[in-house]
Scaffold this motif. Sequence first.
Motif, PDB file in Angstrom:
ATOM      1  N   UNK A  61      -6.344   7.355  -6.354  1.00 19.75           N
ATOM      2  CA  UNK A  61      -4.945   7.213  -6.785  1.00 19.75           C
ATOM      3  C   UNK A  61      -4.444   5.816  -6.444  1.00 19.75           C
ATOM      4  N   UNK A  62      -5.148   4.807  -6.943  1.00 19.27           N
ATOM      5  CA  UNK A  62      -4.762   3.418  -6.690  1.00 19.27           C
ATOM      6  C   UNK A  62      -3.762   2.983  -7.771  1.00 19.27           C
ATOM      7  N   UNK A  63      -2.587   2.477  -7.397  1.00 21.81           N
ATOM      8  CA  UNK A  63      -1.590   2.057  -8.389  1.00 21.81           C
ATOM      9  C   UNK A  63      -2.081   0.886  -9.232  1.00 21.81           C
ATOM     10  N   UNK A  86       8.294  -1.416  -6.411  1.00 21.02           N
ATOM     11  CA  UNK A  86       7.184  -1.892  -5.595  1.00 21.02           C
ATOM     12  C   UNK A  86       5.944  -1.039  -5.851  1.00 21.02           C
ATOM     13  N   UNK A  87       4.789  -1.653  -5.747  1.00 18.51           N
ATOM     14  CA  UNK A  87       3.536  -0.922  -5.928  1.00 18.51           C
ATOM     15  C   UNK A  87       3.358   0.109  -4.826  1.00 18.51           C
ATOM     16  N   UNK A  88       3.669  -0.304  -3.592  1.00 22.09           N
ATOM     17  CA  UNK A  88       3.639   0.605  -2.443  1.00 22.09           C
ATOM     18  C   UNK A  88       5.035   0.599  -1.819  1.00 22.09           C
ATOM     19  N   UNK A  89       5.920   1.481  -2.265  1.00 27.24           N
ATOM     20  CA  UNK A  89       7.277   1.511  -1.707  1.00 27.24           C
ATOM     21  C   UNK A  89       7.265   1.861  -0.220  1.00 27.24           C
ATOM     22  N   UNK A  90       8.296   1.431   0.475  1.00 26.51           N
ATOM     23  CA  UNK A  90       8.441   1.771   1.888  1.00 26.51           C
ATOM     24  C   UNK A  90       8.330   3.284   2.066  1.00 26.51           C
ATOM     25  N   UNK A  91       7.515   3.693   3.035  1.00 28.87           N
ATOM     26  CA  UNK A  91       7.287   5.117   3.266  1.00 28.87           C
ATOM     27  C   UNK A  91       6.022   5.643   2.627  1.00 28.87           C
TER      28      UNK A  91
END
Length: 289
Positions: free
Chosen positions: A172-174, A191-196
């Motif tokens: 599950x890589x964005x 964001x690709x990796x949002x905070x959290x």
Amino acid sequence: MASSRDRQRKLARAKLDRQLARRAAVAKRRRQIRAGVGAAVVLVLIVAGSAWALGAFDSEPEKQAAEDVCLWTAQDGAVNTNLKDVGEPPTTGLPTSGTRPMTITTNQGGPITVELDQTDAPCGAASLSYLAGRSFFDNTTCHEITAEGALRCGDPTGTGLGGPTYSFFDENVPSAPEPSPSASPAPGQPATYPKGTVAMIGNPPGSNGSQFLIFFKDASPAKPAYSVVGKVTGGLDVVEKIGAMPTVDNGNGAKVKPKTQVLVQSVTVGEPGAAPADSPAPSPSASAG
């Protein structure tokens, strides 16, 4: 007089021709209907015969073998002595939809609760659940604060080289963010990796084991390389506090190790669809893999 009789004969002949044509058409339709019915009966008999031959009418049909959901690749603990052998998760019968809760208890406050995604990351969720059920993460350290803004945990050796004696591939890589003149995503792009975000990190990349990242700020690397496995649902302030800690040399020349020890006291994973445990203390149901 003769012409009148000729005209009558012609009209009578034309009427007869029309009647004969109608009768022929009716007879043709009847033949087509009979042929269609006959073909349908034959088709039904063929299908029924095939189904019988394949056992469709058996009183006790054979059970199909369960298909593998995840593939675990064995890693040699003799070659890499940083690996810890706790066996491997099952390959079949794993949940492939919904969520399940994970609770991380540290010495920095908390707990940190996470919702694992079994739909898009069934293998990552299954691996974390399996390892948590075997106390794999208990009394380990979060050994790195990454430049991308994430806390790195899950290595019993605290070196970045440890893990279980198996690995699994990314799932599950964005997608990479759209090009932008700055390091941030294009305007309006999330964001690709949002905070959290909670994501697996492998060593080498694509070879995931037990190590995971918890992002305490938004990140959009040019080449995303981490499989997203879940998101923080509580205790993000604890992660942000750890992310703000000073860092020191990790022994390999990189100043990425938290100056204050971040000890993971326990990791528990609940049943699918359950709510995160309010208490940091593990319970029999929460620690089950």
